[in-house]
Structures are given as structure tokens and as C-alpha cells.
Design a protein around this motif. Structure first.
Motif: not given
Length: 239
Positions: A31-54
Motif C-alpha cells: 500500500n504505497r503511492s497510487k500510480g495509475s499514471q505510472f502503471i497501465g493496461k493491467i490485464q490477466a489472460s491465458s488463464i487455466t486451472a493452474t496458471g495465468a499471465e498478467i
């Protein structure tokens, strides 16, 4: 050094440690400084039963780190990027539990600066459906019974025939919809080889067994058209 000076020294030390070791100081929840202007396009994909890509795009000069866990306030697993293309970073997370909700947060670090995203979530898929224990039993001249199990609740069918490439008949299913499945086939030919396959489905897809085979038993030997006639008084012939 007076009490005020000691407190100031302790606070200064804590500030330095937090800047130098952000993962250690904030692993439970960064829980540090919010950084929406420094971090963007966050997406979880390729989700399976045991893994995922972010994936995430971080501003130039910032390196992202992934915090993930099963509670939004306890993100106790830390992952470094698996790959990078320009300012886009990808985290590959494996070893997750099937059909489970995970919460995650991205913390981007640049020197002493730490910018954090909002906590987001995704859910892993159920385990892929599997078939096991496919077998026949109680085969006689004209009928046979079948049994098989699935790893989860599923509906299924059993197809059979005289040609392994043309299973054009269906067994009668007497128990289905759960994990144990039962069926039977009748009006079969005695002393005959049949081929069969099970097809099972749930909400996530369909699975098929190998093509298997069974043999019906031979019918009982019977004697017909027995006649008697007398040739002499001492014995009788049969034909």
C-alpha cells in the motif's frame, strides 16, 4: 541524544529501509503511492486451472513487481517479470489452485519511488474433465453392462458397433450426471466382437475415451429334430 532525536533517527532509518527493500517491507500488501499514471493496461489472460499471465505497461524508468494472494489484504506471493517488450511486462504465474479467486497488485519501483496499482482479481478455471475406469462387465450372449467415472459432474454417452470406425449404436444410460456412470446394451449377437467408446461433457468441454472392445459369449449348444426309429428288437437308432 534526547528522546526527540532518537525518534527522528528511528523514523529516518525506517524510511531508508522501506526505500531499499520495498518487497520485504510491504509483501503482505504494497500500500504505497497510487500510480495509475505510472502503471497501465493491467490485464490477466491465458488463464487455466493452474496458471495465468498478467501483463502491465510501466512508465520509463519503472520496473514492475507482482504481488498475488488469495486474500486482497494478504498478497504474500511476489513475482518478477517473465518477459519484457519495451515498456510492456508479462508475469507468468503457475502453481495456482483450480477454480480459485486470486487477488493481485502491481508495484512499480524506480529508485526510492514505489507506485502501486489498485488490487484486482481473476479466477482460475476448473480442472479439465477426465475419464477413467472405462470397463465392461457381465457380458453374456446378448447383453453387456458398462461403467466409467469422470473427474467432475458430467453427462455422457457410450457408442458401440461392429466396426471400430463406425460406432453407430448407443448404449442405454442408467446413471449419469455425476461422476459415476452406468449403462448397458442388449439385443447383441452371440460370440461377436463389439467396439465401444465413451464421450463425456461438462461446461468446459468434451472428452473421449479410447476405442475399446468386448466379446459376447457363445450361445448354449442345442440339439434339434431328434427322431427315433426301430430296426431290431434289441436297440433303437437316433438321428
Amino acid at each position: 541524544m534526547n528522546a526527540r532525536g532518537k525518534i527522528g533517527a528511528v523514523l529516518a532509518l525506517l524510511f531508508v529501509l522501506t526505500a531499499l527493500f520495498p518487497a520485504t517491507m510491504g509483501a503482505a500488501s504494497p500500500n504505497r503511492s497510487k500510480g495509475s499514471q505510472f502503471i497501465g493496461k493491467i490485464q490477466a489472460s491465458s488463464i487455466t486451472a493452474t496458471g495465468a499471465e498478467i501483463s502491465v505497461v510501466a512508465s520509463k524508468g519503472y520496473t514492475p513487481r507482482l504481488y498475488i494472494g488469495q486474500e486482497p489484504s494478504v498478497l504474500d506471493r511476489i513475482e518478477e517479470p517473465s518477459s519484457r517488450s519495451d515498456n510492456k511486462y508479462v508475469f507468468r504465474v503457475d502453481g495456482l489452485k483450480p477454480q480459485t479467486t486470486y487477488f493481485y497488485q502491481i508495484a512499480a519501483v524506480s529508485g526510492k519511488k514505489v507506485r502501486s496499482s489498485d488490487v484486482q482479481s481473476f479466477s482460475t478455471l476448473p480442472d479439465a474433465l477426465t475419464l477413467s475406469g472405462v470397463k465392461f462387465y457381465s457380458a453374456n450372449e446378448t447383453s453387456v453392462k458398462f461403467e466409467w467415472t469422470t473427474s467432475g459432474n458430467a453427462t455422457s454417452a457410450l457408442y458401440f458397433g461392429l466396426d471400430p470406425l463406425k460406432l453407430d449404436q448407443s448404449a442405454k444410460i442408467v446413471q449419469d450426471g455425476g461422476t459415476l456412470h452406468l449403462g448397458y446394451a442388449d439385443q447383441l449377437k452371440p460370440a461377436t466382437t463389439y467396439y465401444y467408446r465413451v464421450v463425456a461433457s461438462d461446461a468446459n468441454g468434451t472428452v473421449k475415451s479410447d476405442v475399446l472392445k468386448f466379446n459376447t459369449t457363445a450361445g448354449l449348444l442345442t440339439v434339434a429334430n431328434v427322431q427315433t426309429y426301430t430296426t431290431e428288437a434289441t436297440f433303437t437308432k437316433f438321428q
